[in-house]
Design an enzyme around this catalytic site. Structure first.
Site, mmCIF file in Angstrom:
data_model
loop_
_atom_site.group_PDB
_atom_site.id
_atom_site.type_symbol
_atom_site.label_atom_id
_atom_site.label_comp_id
_atom_site.label_asym_id
_atom_site.label_seq_id
_atom_site.Cartn_x
_atom_site.Cartn_y
_atom_site.Cartn_z
ATOM 1 N N LYS A 85 1.257 -1.265 -0.111
ATOM 2 C CA LYS A 85 -0.232 -0.071 0.042
ATOM 3 C C LYS A 85 1.276 1.234 0.453
ATOM 4 O O LYS A 85 0.791 1.805 -0.304
ATOM 5 C CB LYS A 85 -0.917 0.115 0.987
ATOM 6 C CG LYS A 85 -2.183 -0.778 0.907
ATOM 7 C CD LYS A 85 -2.905 -0.691 1.813
ATOM 8 C CE LYS A 85 -4.382 -2.436 2.113
ATOM 9 N NZ LYS A 85 -4.908 -1.293 2.900
ATOM 10 N N ASP A 145 -10.011 3.436 1.940
ATOM 11 C CA ASP A 145 -10.128 2.860 3.314
ATOM 12 C C ASP A 145 -9.787 3.381 4.211
ATOM 13 O O ASP A 145 -11.179 3.188 4.940
ATOM 14 C CB ASP A 145 -8.562 1.959 3.773
ATOM 15 C CG ASP A 145 -7.967 1.093 2.721
ATOM 16 O OD1 ASP A 145 -9.195 0.232 2.707
ATOM 17 O OD2 ASP A 145 -6.673 0.679 2.546
#
Length: 281
Positions: A70, A106
């Site tokens: 990520k 997210d």
């Protein structure tokens, strides 16, 4: 049926045996009659740069990004959206006109998942276990929704301290080694305890999060970003001690629906996604 016209979406991670994203997204594509397919793409960290280049070469429409890529993937993308700049991590990539653009869904996904479970954020104190990309997203989401204080606990104090330096905010944010007695004492004031580490992801994992339940605020909600297994040892222990226990399935659905919209321009069918995951599990 997959043809040369089918739009390709994938998920980059290492390993990927835990991921339920293909089940959720392929069900969503089918329900809306979209000619898309979602493919798991296990990529070793050493091969990440080549993988990103390969996605563009093979004309993928986009990908999700999961552990451990990520943060690192940001170095290999053409553009970084503000959502990902804010978090400092990317979980969704859109490839358009030959350019790869990184986003982060997210933060909003996490917030929506806990709000839907009736958990208050404004003026609360959150304890986050871990200081990686997922923890950054959680912290950003909490900042944006009025959290009063965030306490970061990591096994590496230096990493936790570096995490705190990433944020310029009026919110009180502190860093600790999670084995430190002072950190454990702070659990008394915790309203929301969040595990953002991979510990508990495997049912065969011998490592467990040692939570001093006798110290933790008895009213605290306990959240685990892990969704497979749906009942981690942390959540089983939390329920045993009388806490609200929330797994990562809601966050998976919410962030997935937001990514779905970025790729297709259509609203993510959350109920279809949820039903597909529930049936599978």
């Amino acid at each position: 049926m997959i043809t040369s016209k089918t739009q390709k979406i994938g998920i980059l991670g290492w390993p990927l045996g835990h991921s339920l994203s293909p089940i959720m997204h392929n069900a969503a594509f089918k329900s809306l009659h979209l000619d898309y397919v979602y493919i798991p793409l296990p990529v070793h960290p050493e091969n990440l740069a080549q993988a990103v280049a390969g996605l563009k070469a093979m004309e993928f429409t986009g990908v999700n990004v999961t552990i451990p890529h990520k943060v690192e993937i940001m170095s290999y993308l053409d553009e970084i959206d503000f959502s990902a700049q804010l978090v400092g991590a990317v979980n969704t990539v859109v490839i358009k006109d030959g350019k790869s653009i990184g986003y982060n869904t997210d933060a909003q996904g996490f917030v929506q998942s806990i709000l839907s479970n009736g958990i208050k954020i404004t003026e609360q104190t959150a304890v986050i276990l871990g200081a990686g990309g997922a923890a950054r997203a959680v912290a950003c989401g909490l900042f944006q929704h009025g959290i009063k204080k965030i306490i970061i606990g990591a096994r590496n104090l230096e990493k936790a301290q570096q995490f705190v330096k990433l944020f310029s905010t009026n919110v009180d944010i502190q860093a600790y080694d999670w084995e430190d007695f002072g950190f454990k004492n702070l659990l008394q004031e915790c309203d929301i305890l969040i595990n953002s580490t991979p510990i508990g992801m495997s049912v065969h994992d011998t490592e467990v999060l040692r939570i001093p339940w006798e110290i933790l605020n008895p009213e605290a909600a306990v959240c685990d970003l892990i969704y497979n297994p749906s009942k981690t040892q942390l959540l089983l222990s939390a329920k045993k001690h009388g806490h609200i226990a929330i797994n990562g399935l809601g966050m998976l659905i919410e962030q997935g629906a937001l990514a779905f919209e970025l790729w297709t321009g259509e609203q993510g069918p959350r109920q279809i996604m949820s039903d597909a995951l529930t049936e599978y599990l």
